[in-house]
Design a protein around this motif. Structure first.
Motif, short mmCIF file in Angstrom:
data_model
loop_
_atom_site.label_atom_id
_atom_site.label_comp_id
_atom_site.label_asym_id
_atom_site.label_seq_id
_atom_site.Cartn_x
_atom_site.Cartn_y
_atom_site.Cartn_z
N MET A 312 0.88 -1.30 -0.18
CA MET A 312 -0.39 0.25 -0.40
C MET A 312 0.96 1.26 0.39
SD MET A 312 -3.17 -0.81 -0.05
CE MET A 312 -3.90 -2.77 0.28
N GLU A 313 1.31 1.08 0.70
CA GLU A 313 2.91 2.35 1.04
C GLU A 313 3.59 3.16 -0.80
OE1 GLU A 313 4.54 2.80 4.74
OE2 GLU A 313 5.94 1.53 3.79
N ASN A 314 3.43 1.39 -1.39
CA ASN A 314 4.38 1.80 -2.65
C ASN A 314 3.34 2.05 -4.22
OD1 ASN A 314 7.20 1.41 -1.70
ND2 ASN A 314 6.61 -0.22 -0.57
N ALA A 315 2.07 1.27 -3.97
CA ALA A 315 1.19 1.84 -4.81
C ALA A 315 1.34 2.71 -5.35
CB ALA A 315 0.13 0.34 -4.66
N SER A 316 1.17 3.62 -6.27
CA SER A 316 1.59 4.79 -7.20
C SER A 316 -0.38 4.99 -6.91
CB SER A 316 1.56 4.80 -8.16
OG SER A 316 0.59 3.78 -9.42
N ASP A 317 -1.47 4.27 -7.04
CA ASP A 317 -2.66 4.73 -6.87
C ASP A 317 -3.70 5.11 -5.64
OD1 ASP A 317 -2.53 2.38 -6.98
OD2 ASP A 317 -4.15 1.77 -8.48
N VAL A 318 -2.24 3.92 -4.69
CA VAL A 318 -2.62 4.08 -3.68
C VAL A 318 -2.35 5.24 -2.65
CG1 VAL A 318 -2.96 2.52 -1.11
CG2 VAL A 318 -3.05 1.56 -3.29
N ASN A 319 -3.86 5.87 -1.67
CA ASN A 319 -3.34 6.53 -0.46
C ASN A 319 -2.49 6.38 0.54
OD1 ASN A 319 -2.18 9.10 1.03
ND2 ASN A 319 -5.09 10.04 1.45
N TYR A 320 -1.60 5.42 1.13
CA TYR A 320 -1.70 5.18 2.78
C TYR A 320 -1.31 6.04 3.49
CZ TYR A 320 0.08 2.07 6.16
OH TYR A 320 -0.04 0.85 7.28
N ILE A 321 -2.22 5.70 5.23
CA ILE A 321 -1.85 6.29 5.92
C ILE A 321 -1.60 5.62 7.39
CG2 ILE A 321 -2.55 7.87 7.75
CD1 ILE A 321 -4.40 9.35 5.26
N GLU A 322 -0.90 5.59 7.99
CA GLU A 322 -0.88 4.81 9.03
C GLU A 322 -1.06 5.18 10.07
OE1 GLU A 322 3.48 3.05 12.45
OE2 GLU A 322 3.47 3.33 10.52
N THR A 323 -1.94 4.53 10.70
CA THR A 323 -3.16 4.84 12.12
C THR A 323 -2.44 4.35 13.15
OG1 THR A 323 -4.23 2.88 11.60
CG2 THR A 323 -5.55 4.82 10.06
N LYS A 324 -2.86 5.00 14.36
CA LYS A 324 -3.24 5.06 15.68
C LYS A 324 -4.54 2.90 15.51
CE LYS A 324 -1.69 8.75 17.01
NZ LYS A 324 -1.33 10.24 17.91
N PRO A 325 -4.03 2.24 17.06
CA PRO A 325 -4.95 1.58 17.44
C PRO A 325 -6.18 2.54 18.32
CG PRO A 325 -3.15 1.50 19.15
CD PRO A 325 -2.78 2.27 18.21
N ALA A 326 -7.35 1.30 18.08
CA ALA A 326 -8.66 2.15 18.49
C ALA A 326 -9.49 1.45 19.59
CB ALA A 326 -9.62 2.64 17.00
N MET A 327 -10.22 1.93 20.04
CA MET A 327 -11.16 1.54 21.61
C MET A 327 -11.96 0.80 20.92
SD MET A 327 -8.99 0.25 24.23
CE MET A 327 -7.75 1.53 24.73
N THR A 328 -12.31 1.56 19.33
CA THR A 328 -14.03 0.17 18.89
C THR A 328 -13.47 -0.95 19.30
OG1 THR A 328 -13.02 1.43 16.82
CG2 THR A 328 -14.71 2.52 17.99
N GLY A 329 -14.01 -2.22 19.04
CA GLY A 329 -14.99 -3.37 18.97
C GLY A 329 -14.57 -3.83 17.52
N GLU A 330 -14.18 -5.36 17.04
CA GLU A 330 -14.70 -5.69 15.56
C GLU A 330 -14.68 -7.46 16.04
OE1 GLU A 330 -14.71 -6.72 13.16
OE2 GLU A 330 -16.20 -5.66 12.20
N ASP A 331 -15.69 -8.30 15.42
CA ASP A 331 -15.85 -9.69 15.46
C ASP A 331 -14.53 -9.65 15.10
OD1 ASP A 331 -16.92 -10.06 13.27
OD2 ASP A 331 -18.61 -11.25 14.56
N PHE A 332 -13.94 -9.31 14.17
CA PHE A 332 -13.35 -10.03 13.46
C PHE A 332 -11.57 -10.55 14.02
CE2 PHE A 332 -9.88 -9.86 9.52
CZ PHE A 332 -10.21 -11.03 8.76
N GLY A 333 -11.57 -9.60 15.06
CA GLY A 333 -10.42 -9.79 16.22
C GLY A 333 -10.93 -11.51 16.47
#
Length: 383
Positions: A312-333
């Motif tokens: 994602m960092e190197n793809a010319s058509d992707v705007n990649y952003i490093e994000t912080k962890p979030a305290m919201t939950g997601e059952d994909f975990g």
């Protein structure tokens, strides 16, 4: 049908947005998804239903020279929120809304599947259209039903969540935990009711509950490493019936959030210990009930997430952003605790937050997300 166009995709998203359904009741949604999928080139596709989880839908795409099976998961349920967007395609189900953007999630998944139905992948692909993410832990239910066995088991799993704080179409990710795990907390305190004028003859659970709540606040501040972080919120307290009667019972409800499963289990243990201490101090019966279900932390696998980030960092058509962890939950975990993989954000650029009655994701994110994911998967299969 050829690969879905952006116009097709936007219409699909709007159709899905207008028909939101709650966890384990996504029957119209599942039927709509299957109708779209059966319109694709079926040469490489196999569709699977789950009798004990009837709104779940899986699609396998046969690879041309498979070395592995890549999984892609999208959630399909909605929230009990009354929509206030005023959009012409607003929810037609009163009190129910795709306020978490699962309509965007589904549309992106359909776009990726559409692409690979026309461009046979090298590796096998499994698409999981999952019910009951917002409640009822649909990922855990599916796993425990043996859905991911044999040729239906991915070697690695990927999935996204939309993010209104990121620019439309941007991809956000990080090594380590992306979402916190969550645990439901229920606490019941049992003492003895009585007349307000004779406290010596009663055992006041309002006082006991107040002390318990105060002590719980010290768990995070004094028992948890501040670098790691955690949250306990006790959001509901019920006790008493009238001002001049001492309450013999109190009920508290809340939630725990932690960035690792080890952290959550430590908070759970300390909460139980505080409950035991209050029981002894106030000569009361205190029952602490904890329910995590399938909502484990979303901990990205480092060996899979680093190549994802690199792409994602190197793809010319992707705007990649490093994000912080979030305290919201997601059952994909839960699925990531069983099958290694990566979850990432898709920016949808909106002033309203997730779960808001006015959430209106930017539809420009749909095609950008599809292009980023198909590009990554194609690159991944070449390695």
């Amino acid at each position: 049908m050829a690969v879905l166009t952006e116009k097709n995709l936007i219409q699909i998203r709007r159709d899905l947005h207008a028909m939101p359904e709650l966890a384990l009741n996504e029957f119209r949604t599942a039927a709509y998804l299957e109708k779209v999928i059966t319109g694709f080139n079926q040469q490489y596709l196999t569709i699977k239903h789950v009798p004990d989880l009837p709104t779940a839908l899986l699609v396998r795409v046969a690879g041309s020279a498979p070395q592995r099976t890549l999984g892609y998961r999208t959630d399909i349920d909605a929230l009990p929120v009354s929509e206030k967007t005023g959009l012409p395609f607003a929810s037609k189900n009163p009190g129910v809304m795709h306020a978490c953007g699962h309509d965007i999630h589904m549309t992106v998944a359909l776009g990726v599947l559409s692409y690979f139905s026309e461009h046979q992948p090298t590796d096998n692909l499994i698409f999981f259209f999952q019910p009951a993410e917002e409640s009822q832990n649909g990922g855990k239910l599916a796993y425990e039903l043996g859905v991911f066995e044999g040729e239906w088991r991915p070697d690695e799993f990927y999935g996204l969540h939309d993010n209104p704080d990121l620019p439309a179409g941007a991809i956000g990710c990080r090594l380590g935990t992306l979402f916190a795990g969550t645990t439901e907390v229920n606490i019941d305190l049992e003492g003895k009711g009585g007349h307000a004028a004779y406290p010596q003859d009663a055992n006041d659970m309002v006082v006991a509950a107040a002390h318990l709540i105060s002590q719980v606040q010290t768990i995070i501040s004094r028992s948890i490493d501040p670098i790691e972080g955690g949250v306990i919120t006790l959001g509901k307290l019920e006790a008493g019936t009238i001002r001049n009667v001492i309450a013999g019972h109190a009920h508290i409800e809340g939630t725990i959030r932690g960035l690792t499963q080890v952290m959550i289990e430590k908070i759970d243990q300390r909460l139980q210990e505080v409950g035991d201490g209050i029981a002894k101090s106030f000569n009361a019966d205190v029952t602490v009930t904890l329910n995590q279900g399938g909502y484990l932390p979303v901990e990205n696998d480092p060996e899979l997430t680093q190549p994802f980030i690199d792409y994602m960092e190197n793809a010319s058509d992707v705007n990649y952003i490093e994000t912080k962890p979030a305290m919201t939950g997601e059952d994909f975990g839960y699925l990531l605790s069983k099958i290694p993989g990566t979850m990432f954000w898709l920016g949808v650029e909106d002033d309203s937050q997730l779960h808001s009655a006015t959430l209106n994701p930017n539809e420009a994110a749909i095609m950008a997300g599809i292009n980023a994911i198909t590009g990554f998967m194609t690159d991944r299969m070449a390695r």
